[in-house]
Design an enzyme around this catalytic site. Structure first.
Site, PDB file in Angstrom:
ATOM      1  N   ILE A   1      -6.849  21.067  16.619  1.00 39.47           N
ATOM      2  CA  ILE A   1      -7.944  20.140  16.904  1.00 39.47           C
ATOM      3  C   ILE A   1      -9.170  20.460  16.061  1.00 39.47           C
ATOM      4  O   ILE A   1      -9.939  19.568  15.681  1.00 39.47           O
ATOM      5  CB  ILE A   1      -8.297  20.117  18.409  1.00 39.47           C
ATOM      6  CG1 ILE A   1      -9.249  18.950  18.690  1.00 39.47           C
ATOM      7  CG2 ILE A   1      -8.883  21.461  18.856  1.00 39.47           C
ATOM      8  CD1 ILE A   1      -9.478  18.669  20.152  1.00 39.47           C
ATOM      9  N   ALA A   2      -9.359  21.737  15.728  1.00 39.28           N
ATOM     10  CA  ALA A   2     -10.477  22.108  14.869  1.00 39.28           C
ATOM     11  C   ALA A   2     -10.295  21.536  13.472  1.00 39.28           C
ATOM     12  O   ALA A   2     -11.203  20.923  12.908  1.00 39.28           O
ATOM     13  CB  ALA A   2     -10.605  23.630  14.810  1.00 39.28           C
TER      14      ALA A   2
ATOM     15  N   LEU B   1      -9.921  27.855  20.869  1.00 42.03           N
ATOM     16  CA  LEU B   1      -8.817  28.751  21.199  1.00 42.03           C
ATOM     17  C   LEU B   1      -8.037  28.227  22.407  1.00 42.03           C
ATOM     18  O   LEU B   1      -8.481  27.306  23.094  1.00 42.03           O
ATOM     19  CB  LEU B   1      -9.376  30.144  21.513  1.00 42.03           C
ATOM     20  CG  LEU B   1     -10.147  30.822  20.375  1.00 42.03           C
ATOM     21  CD1 LEU B   1     -10.801  32.107  20.887  1.00 42.03           C
ATOM     22  CD2 LEU B   1      -9.229  31.120  19.198  1.00 42.03           C
TER      23      LEU B   1
ATOM     24  N   LYS C   1     -12.046  21.945  26.010  1.00 42.64           N
ATOM     25  CA  LYS C   1     -11.783  21.831  27.430  1.00 42.64           C
ATOM     26  C   LYS C   1     -10.408  22.420  27.750  1.00 42.64           C
ATOM     27  O   LYS C   1      -9.524  22.414  26.880  1.00 42.64           O
ATOM     28  CB  LYS C   1     -11.908  20.367  27.887  1.00 42.64           C
ATOM     29  CG  LYS C   1     -11.106  19.358  27.053  1.00 42.64           C
ATOM     30  CD  LYS C   1      -9.664  19.301  27.473  1.00 42.64           C
ATOM     31  CE  LYS C   1      -8.836  18.495  26.530  1.00 42.64           C
ATOM     32  NZ  LYS C   1      -7.391  18.745  26.724  1.00 42.64           N
TER      33      LYS C   1
ATOM     34  N   ARG D   1       0.659  24.861  25.126  1.00 47.69           N
ATOM     35  CA  ARG D   1       0.382  24.234  26.420  1.00 47.69           C
ATOM     36  C   ARG D   1       1.532  24.403  27.401  1.00 47.69           C
ATOM     37  O   ARG D   1       1.411  24.043  28.575  1.00 47.69           O
ATOM     38  CB  ARG D   1       0.019  22.770  26.210  1.00 47.69           C
ATOM     39  CG  ARG D   1      -1.375  22.585  25.625  1.00 47.69           C
ATOM     40  CD  ARG D   1      -1.610  21.188  25.117  1.00 47.69           C
ATOM     41  NE  ARG D   1      -0.903  20.949  23.862  1.00 47.69           N
ATOM     42  CZ  ARG D   1      -1.018  19.844  23.145  1.00 47.69           C
ATOM     43  NH1 ARG D   1      -1.827  18.873  23.561  1.00 47.69           N
ATOM     44  NH2 ARG D   1      -0.357  19.688  22.010  1.00 47.69           N
TER      45      ARG D   1
END
Length: 319
Positions: free
Chosen positions: A15-16, A74, A97, A165
């Site tokens: 995502i970064a 992270l 989040k 995840r």
């Protein structure tokens, strides 16, 4: 004219690289000064694309005096450690989040930021998209009569087996990853007095974390929210607001691309209407909100903490 906020990035997560670093690089109010990874080679590859100094190790980045604020993408279970470390050395924090994996730690970090005069912001981007404020204005103006209920869902296709995840030790699971979005939508529209009155979390075959779930919430005034989420499903990102005189539907609600034309569907006394808004980049809007919070020395915290409490309550209900 204010000086740019000098940002260091702790970790080179997808995502970064895919969303936040391009957003930082495009914002004149932000300067990327450092990118850290456990692998110097990885940090160098990312820094070559977006600028800044490549650093091996997260603590080493926090030692840099030229860093005003850090972005923490992270795994969820590591957010609180590195957010706290950054606050301890006087740096503002934007963390992915969920901010932490429980409400107690979330409250502690928000208190620490407040005491230090620092901005601590959780990266829930959809709340910064103007479509949702437009919906709130429509509700306040009586477009659907009295708001009675919210129905919201966020589901995504099956993730690879190696995805973090799926790992409980890293704070994985569908609730905090995708369930947070419809839960936050319920808070956004129904207010902070929501309470959980039912919840179910389900593990897919062979998984160590929940891969789907459903939650029922209510307000003290009798409003209800039903939310559904999962990460082994067809993609769906939607909420509906049901009122005494109509209904509002918002599709592609939580992760619209920057060029997406937002639509608000209104079914009311005058029939069905589609209200089209101008495209808006919610990544850029989130970064602008963070920059404003840094310059103010504080970030809004009430919904972040209330959201964390509700996530805890869902887990307790589902045990």
């Amino acid at each position: 004219m204010s000086e740019p906020v000098r940002v260091g990035v702790i970790g080179c997560a997808d995502i970064a690289v895919r969303r936040m670093l391009p957003g930082f690089a495009a914002d004149a109010d932000v300067e990327i000064v450092a990118i850290a990874s456990r692998s110097l080679e990885k940090a160098e590859r990312v820094a070559e694309r977006f600028g800044g100094r490549a650093v091996r190790g997260y603590a080493e980045l926090l030692d840099l005096e030229e860093v005003d604020a850090v972005y923490v993408p992270l795994p969820a279970a590591l957010h609180d450690r590195w957010a706290e470390a950054a606050l301890d050395v006087g740096k503002h924090v934007l963390a992915e989040k969920p901010l932490t994996t429980n409400a107690t730690r979330t409250g502690q970090l928000l208190d620490l930021a407040r005491d230090r005069g620092l901005a601590l912001m959780e990266n829930v981007m959809f709340v910064h998209h103007p479509r949702h404020e437009a919906v709130r204005r429509m509700v306040a103006d009586g477009a659907i009569g009295e708001l009675r209920a919210l129905h919201a869902a966020f589901t995504v296709p099956t993730l690879p087996d190696t995805d973090i995840r799926h790992r409980p030790e890293l704070g994985g699971g569908a609730l905090a990853d995708v369930g947070l979005y419809p839960l936050r939508a319920a808070l956004h529209f129904l207010g902070p007095d929501l309470e959980v009155v039912g919840a179910e979390l389900t593990r897919g075959r062979g998984r160590e974390v929940e891969t789907s779930g459903a939650v029922l919430l209510r307000t003290g005034e009798g409003g209800t929210a039903q939310i559904t989420f999962g990460m082994e499903h067809q993609y769906l990102s939607r909420y509906e607001l049901w009122g005494s005189a109509g209904r509002i539907t918002v599709d592609r609600a939580f992760t619209p691309p920057a060029d997406f034309v937002p639509v608000i569907e209104l079914d009311g006394g005058g029939g069905r209407e589609e209200i089209r808004l101008a495209p808006h980049d919610q990544v850029a809007a989130t970064i602008a909100a963070f920059v404003a919070s840094v310059r103010a020395g504080a970030a809004p915290a009430e919904e972040t903490l209330r959201q964390a409490c509700l996530l805890d309550d869902v887990r307790k209900w589902a045990v």
